[in-house]
Design a protein around this motif. Structure first.
Motif: not given
Length: 269
Positions: A114-115, A2-4
């Motif tokens: 993540g956005q 996941s991209d934090d």
């Protein structure tokens, strides 16, 4: 994995014509979840509406996005001609601090890790725009955890050259890009020299009217790429009254005016 991180884009949108967006800019629009737009108050609504129109025109119908409108903190004014560099920098630094704090809160509240969020920057983000400096300060804020990408855009300088069909640089000569405030300081000196080409931006007082030179050509433009676009060129002393009148006419019709001009020594044309 996941991209934090929160991803933030600074997208150059050109000088006023929606057709000037690059393919890279259009791609960036279509991967943005939240657009931050600054409301500069009454009289400059068109600048906000133009950004909204760009989103409607270039973003695919099936792409969901939101627009967050923020009030633009006004910058305290120092009387023109009375500005000292240290005082001016202090005023700008304080203004940047207020904008930075406001944007940090907005980013924190408006989109998730993540956005992707974006600012639509008039012209090109690298040329006399404060967004890069402010956002770079935010990048050091660990709670935001930002990644930042810059999308270049067509500047008013590029567009002015294209509309007047002139090269920016003269053969073997240098180019000075400066502000009206700095050029006025130069003019106030007893003896001053201008390079072959002088580009002047952020000039609310039409400083070219104070230049007493017979060897300069003026290439002037206002609200480039919009329906109220105005262009004037010719020997400086000859066309100065027309440029001054044109500026007032554009401001009356549009409610705002952003102009830029280029001075070129005639013997080098």
């Amino acid at each position: 994995m996941s991209d934090d991180r929160r991803h933030l884009l600074l997208i150059g949108i050109g000088a006023g014509d929606p057709q000037q967006l690059t393919l890279q800019a259009i791609d960036a629009l279509n991967r943005t979840d939240v657009f931050f737009m600054l409301d500069k108050g009454q009289g400059k609504d068109e600048l906000l509406h133009f950004r909204e129109a760009i989103c409607r025109r270039h973003i695919a119908p099936d792409h969901d996005y939101r627009i967050v409108t923020l009030p633009n903190p006004p910058r305290p004014q120092v009387p023109y001609g009375a500005q000292k560099d240290d005082a001016y920098r202090a005023i700008v630094a304080e203004w940047h601090h207020r904008r930075s704090a406001m944007l940090a809160d907005a980013i924190q509240d408006s989109f998730l890790p993540g956005q992707t969020g974006a600012f639509l920057v008039w012209g090109d983000p690298s040329l006399y725009d404060s967004t890069i400096r402010i956002v770079n300060k935010l990048s050091s804020t660990t709670t935001l955890n930002l990644s930042i990408d810059l999308i270049p855009g067509i500047s008013s300088v590029q567009m002015l050259c294209a509309l007047h069909r002139i090269p920016l640089n003269q053969i073997g000569e240098s180019v000075l890009i400066t502000t009206g405030r700095k050029l006025q300081q130069l003019i106030d000196e007893d003896e001053y020299q201008l390079p072959a080409t002088t580009v002047v931006m952020l000039d609310g007082n039409s400083v070219f009217q104070h230049i007493q030179r017979d060897d300069l050509m003026l290439y002037w433009g206002a609200n480039l790429g919009t329906e109220h676009q105005a262009l004037i060129s010719g020997p400086l002393k000859e066309v100065t009254p027309r440029a001054l009148a044109g500026r007032e006419e554009v401001k009356t019709k549009a409610g705002w005016v952003m102009d830029v001009f280029i001075l070129i020594r005639q013997k080098l044309l």
